[in-house]
Motif scaffolding. Structure first.
Motif, PDB file in Angstrom:
ATOM      1  N   ASP A 110     -26.777 -10.535   8.530  1.00 12.26           N
ATOM      2  CA  ASP A 110     -25.619  -9.645   8.440  1.00 12.26           C
ATOM      3  C   ASP A 110     -24.402 -10.248   9.139  1.00 12.26           C
ATOM      4  OD1 ASP A 110     -27.057  -7.767   7.028  1.00 12.26           O
ATOM      5  OD2 ASP A 110     -27.718  -6.704   8.818  1.00 12.26           O
ATOM      6  N   THR A 145     -21.702  -4.930  10.127  1.00 14.82           N
ATOM      7  CA  THR A 145     -21.700  -3.849   9.140  1.00 14.82           C
ATOM      8  C   THR A 145     -20.273  -3.553   8.682  1.00 14.82           C
ATOM      9  OG1 THR A 145     -21.528  -2.150  10.870  1.00 14.82           O
ATOM     10  CG2 THR A 145     -23.751  -2.783  10.145  1.00 14.82           C
ATOM     11  N   PRO A 159     -24.804  -2.636   5.673  1.00 15.19           N
ATOM     12  CA  PRO A 159     -24.960  -4.003   6.193  1.00 15.19           C
ATOM     13  C   PRO A 159     -24.154  -4.989   5.343  1.00 15.19           C
ATOM     14  CG  PRO A 159     -27.096  -2.907   6.019  1.00 15.19           C
ATOM     15  CD  PRO A 159     -26.107  -2.031   5.324  1.00 15.19           C
TER      16      PRO A 159
END
Length: 277
Positions: A110, A145, A159
């Protein structure tokens, strides 16, 4: 006690490291200096956005990159000020980092995806995207995120890896008007030229529908109960597209009523066969 002695007053002693008043003041100075620099840069970007010299989404993405770089530099300066050598710290924690990396691969995935989004700019703040059938507006892109606001006012935390690896439809990517359509059916026997003219007028006279390119209509199929038509139109107001479609449908319904054009509903013939007892 003079100033020099005060600055070198020991506050904490841990092993071979000593924390003095000088270290605390230096850390505070680095922290405040970083905050001040970020504030000035942010104000500069806001002025440029207000003057419409820069694209808002890309400008905010560029600001986020500068922000993270300055934070990393500030942390490195703070550690050096405390006398902690970064090379020794990285060497000593190499094994630990390998173990953590195996356990939190998705977390780093991420993080890397966040950097990709900020650098490439395929999805930026303010874009309207469709992800897994859900339409929302990107309100913030962070390192791990992103925040997506739906039309219902619900904030969804997505994400960054989903925005990079999944199939994402970006309605605002081209920064121009996007094409949509409205379907309508008319009864068999209706003059199609009149029906098409009415639905085109309904689209053209609706607010937020672009005049260039102009709307156009198509006769798409012979339905079970109707002749099926479509009207295509362009708009820059993607966020309220359902409202725009609703207004077009209202105008079509009103025009059809005024011109005695019927919008049929499904009809079925029922044959009842009675047998002899």
């Amino acid at each position: 006690m003079n100033v020099k002695e005060f600055l070198h007053t020991e506050l904490l002693h841990v092993g071979e490291y000593q924390i003095m008043v000088f270290h605390v003041l230096a850390l505070a100075g680095i922290f405040l200096g970083t905050k001040l620099i970020l504030f000035v840069i942010y104000r500069v970007f806001l002025k440029q956005i207000e003057r419409k010299n820069f694209d808002k989404g890309r400008s905010l993405a560029f600001y986020q990159i500068i922000k993270y770089v300055l934070i990393v530099v500030a942390i490195a300066l703070g550690l050096e000020t405390m006398g902690i050598k970064l090379t020794l710290l990285l060497a000593g924690s190499a094994a630990l980092l390998v173990g953590l990396g195996l356990g939190i691969q998705q977390f780093f995935n991420d993080l890397v995806s966040g950097l990709v989004l900020l650098v490439e700019g395929t999805v930026t703040v303010g874009d309207i995207v469709e992800l897994d059938g859900l339409v929302g507006k990107i309100t913030e892109i962070n390192m791990r995120t992103s925040n997506v606001a739906t039309r219902d006012g619900i904030m969804i935390i997505v994400p960054n890896s989903k925005l990079v690896s999944d199939n994402v439809i970006n309605w605002s990517h081209n920064r121009e008007a996007t094409r949509f359509k409205v379907n309508v059916g008319v009864a068999y026997g209706t003059d199609l030229e009149t029906a098409e003219r009415l639905i085109l007028d309904a689209a053209l006279n609706t607010e937020h529908v672009s005049k260039t390119p102009a709307p156009f209509s198509r006769f798409i199929d012979f339905g079970n109960s109707s002749l099926d038509l479509e009207v295509y139109f362009w708009t820059k107001n993607m966020w309220h597209i359902e409202y725009v479609k609703s207004e077009i449908r209202k105008r079509i319904y009103k025009s059809f009523n005024q011109n005695k054009i019927t919008i049929p509903f499904p009809q079925r013939d029922i044959h009842i066969i009675s047998g002899d007892k």
